[in-house]
Design an enzyme around this catalytic site. Structure first.
Site, PDB file in Angstrom:
ATOM      1  N   HIS A  41       0.831  -1.208   0.000  1.00  0.00           N
ATOM      2  CA  HIS A  41       0.000   0.000   0.000  1.00  0.00           C
ATOM      3  C   HIS A  41       0.868   1.261   0.000  1.00  0.00           C
ATOM      4  O   HIS A  41       2.040   1.212  -0.381  1.00  0.00           O
ATOM      5  CB  HIS A  41      -1.014  -0.042   1.156  1.00  0.00           C
ATOM      6  CG  HIS A  41      -1.648  -1.398   1.294  1.00  0.00           C
ATOM      7  ND1 HIS A  41      -2.649  -1.822   0.471  1.00  0.00           N
ATOM      8  CD2 HIS A  41      -1.373  -2.446   2.127  1.00  0.00           C
ATOM      9  CE1 HIS A  41      -2.978  -3.075   0.798  1.00  0.00           C
ATOM     10  NE2 HIS A  41      -2.222  -3.474   1.789  1.00  0.00           N
ATOM     11  N   GLU A  45      -1.936   0.287   8.130  1.00  0.00           N
ATOM     12  CA  GLU A  45      -1.102  -0.783   7.589  1.00  0.00           C
ATOM     13  C   GLU A  45       0.050  -0.212   6.758  1.00  0.00           C
ATOM     14  O   GLU A  45       1.178  -0.699   6.833  1.00  0.00           O
ATOM     15  CB  GLU A  45      -1.947  -1.727   6.736  1.00  0.00           C
ATOM     16  CG  GLU A  45      -1.139  -2.883   6.138  1.00  0.00           C
ATOM     17  CD  GLU A  45      -1.920  -3.701   5.131  1.00  0.00           C
ATOM     18  OE1 GLU A  45      -3.100  -3.385   4.873  1.00  0.00           O
ATOM     19  OE2 GLU A  45      -1.329  -4.651   4.575  1.00  0.00           O
ATOM     20  N   HIS A  99       3.022  -6.861   4.585  1.00  0.00           N
ATOM     21  CA  HIS A  99       1.634  -6.491   4.864  1.00  0.00           C
ATOM     22  C   HIS A  99       1.263  -6.832   6.305  1.00  0.00           C
ATOM     23  O   HIS A  99       1.988  -7.551   6.992  1.00  0.00           O
ATOM     24  CB  HIS A  99       0.663  -7.250   3.931  1.00  0.00           C
ATOM     25  CG  HIS A  99       0.743  -6.826   2.509  1.00  0.00           C
ATOM     26  ND1 HIS A  99      -0.136  -5.927   1.947  1.00  0.00           N
ATOM     27  CD2 HIS A  99       1.624  -7.170   1.537  1.00  0.00           C
ATOM     28  CE1 HIS A  99       0.197  -5.729   0.679  1.00  0.00           C
ATOM     29  NE2 HIS A  99       1.262  -6.472   0.407  1.00  0.00           N
ATOM     30  N   GLU A 145       1.894 -11.536   5.660  1.00  0.00           N
ATOM     31  CA  GLU A 145       0.929 -10.836   6.507  1.00  0.00           C
ATOM     32  C   GLU A 145       1.427 -11.053   7.929  1.00  0.00           C
ATOM     33  O   GLU A 145       1.321 -12.145   8.484  1.00  0.00           O
ATOM     34  CB  GLU A 145      -0.482 -11.423   6.327  1.00  0.00           C
ATOM     35  CG  GLU A 145      -1.036 -11.329   4.915  1.00  0.00           C
ATOM     36  CD  GLU A 145      -1.636  -9.963   4.605  1.00  0.00           C
ATOM     37  OE1 GLU A 145      -1.599  -9.086   5.490  1.00  0.00           O
ATOM     38  OE2 GLU A 145      -2.144  -9.785   3.477  1.00  0.00           O
TER      39      GLU A 145
HETATM   40 ZN    ZN Z   1      -1.969  -5.290   2.795  1.00  0.00          ZN
END
Ligand code: ZN
Length: 307
Positions: free
Chosen positions: A97, A134, A189, A271
């Site tokens: 992101h 995030e 992430h 993640e």
């Molecule tokens: Zn993400």
């Protein structure tokens, strides 16, 4: 995050594959053993605080980083030995992101071709319930990871470094790794799953061959990279593999992510935890824990590159 947005659709139903069985057989003992040993020696990486201060619509800019003095302390996890041993190796880190994606919805909603499909350029990512974004997390871990890898002699490149107003798009993120002829790429992430869903998982590219996507040559080395990152992540952080995806292995294979489908070099996503769970959020918002997370990912990459 992996459940909302164009590059993070819900995983496809698991399709049995012989290769995956092998991976699981090879990895599970290592990952779980590492975790159990960690738990057994009484070390605790779990924060005691909670991240439940605010309920409602989180913003990506309302909460400042909790960086404290402990950010500067070295991780207790031993570093991989040998200085300069990764000389000549190229690692691309992809901080998921972008902190200002939310201000550029038209641009990030533009569709790009990921070979198997068309998807939005990028997504805003998730945040903790108290508003720690995030995108801020991914950039912080990326910086820590870059420092660790450069100490090992690797050449490190980031796909974005807070130096652009949005994106890059997922197809460009993949191309940056390809053009760099990266020996390894990791996309950082944190997830946006439900409360009480905890733990990390590493996302591996599945085999796809359609349009510009052809992952057939990177499936095996990416799995190797992902296994090594998962094992070292457990050891460095004490976090358990996800309790909501991956059947306890900490590994998930997906064929719907443009960042993986378009890669021609070994690449995985991680993640690191679930921002929407208060216990995981307490970890993700801790600078000391993020250092451990970066250490785990670094050691996995170093292990992979040394073969
Ligand atoms: Zn993400």
């Amino acid at each position: 995050m992996s459940y909302v947005g164009p590059d993070f659709d819900p995983p496809q139903p698991r399709r049995p594959r012989r290769r995956l069985t092998w991976i699981a057989a090879a990895l599970v003992p290592g990952v779980l053993l590492g975790w159990l040993v960690y738990e057994g020696v009484g070390a605790s990486a779990n924060g005691n605080g909670s991240d439940t201060a605010a309920v409602g619509t989180p913003t990506v800019s309302s909460t400042s980083d909790d960086s404290t003095e402990d950010d500067k302390k070295p991780s207790p996890t031993p570093t991989a030995s040998g200085s300069g041993s990764l000389k000549g190796k190229v690692v691309v880190i992809d901080p998921g992101h972008n902190p200002t994606n939310f201000q550029h919805t038209a641009e990030i909603n533009r569709k790009v071709n990921i070979g198997t499909n068309w998807k939005e350029c990028d997504t805003t990512g998730t945040s903790t319930n108290s508003g720690y974004a995030e995108a801020k997390f991914t950039l912080d871990v990326a910086h820590r990871l870059r420092t660790l890898l450069e100490k090992q002699g690797a050449t490190v490149k980031l796909t974005q470094d807070g130096d652009r107003t949005y994106g890059p798009c997922v197809d460009e993120r993949a191309r940056i790794g390809n053009k760099a002829h990266a020996d390894a790429v990791v996309s950082i992430h944190a997830d946006g799953a439900g409360a009480d869903q905890r733990g990390f998982h590493v996302i591996l590219p599945g085999s796809v061959h359609k349009g510009a996507a052809d992952t057939r040559k990177i499936v095996a080395p990416s799995a190797e990279l992902g296994e090594r990152i998962a094992g070292n992540f457990v050891r460095a952080t004490g976090s358990a593999p996800s309790n909501y995806i991956g059947d306890g292995t900490g590994l998930v294979t997906r064929t719907d992510l443009g960042g993986l489908n378009l890669s021609t070099v070994p690449k995985v996503f991680i993640e690191c935890g679930n921002m929407r769970d208060s216990k995981d959020a307490a970890l993700l918002t801790s600078g000391a824990w993020r250092q451990k997370a970066a250490q785990g990912v670094s050691e996995g990459i170093v292990s992979f590159l040394r073969g």
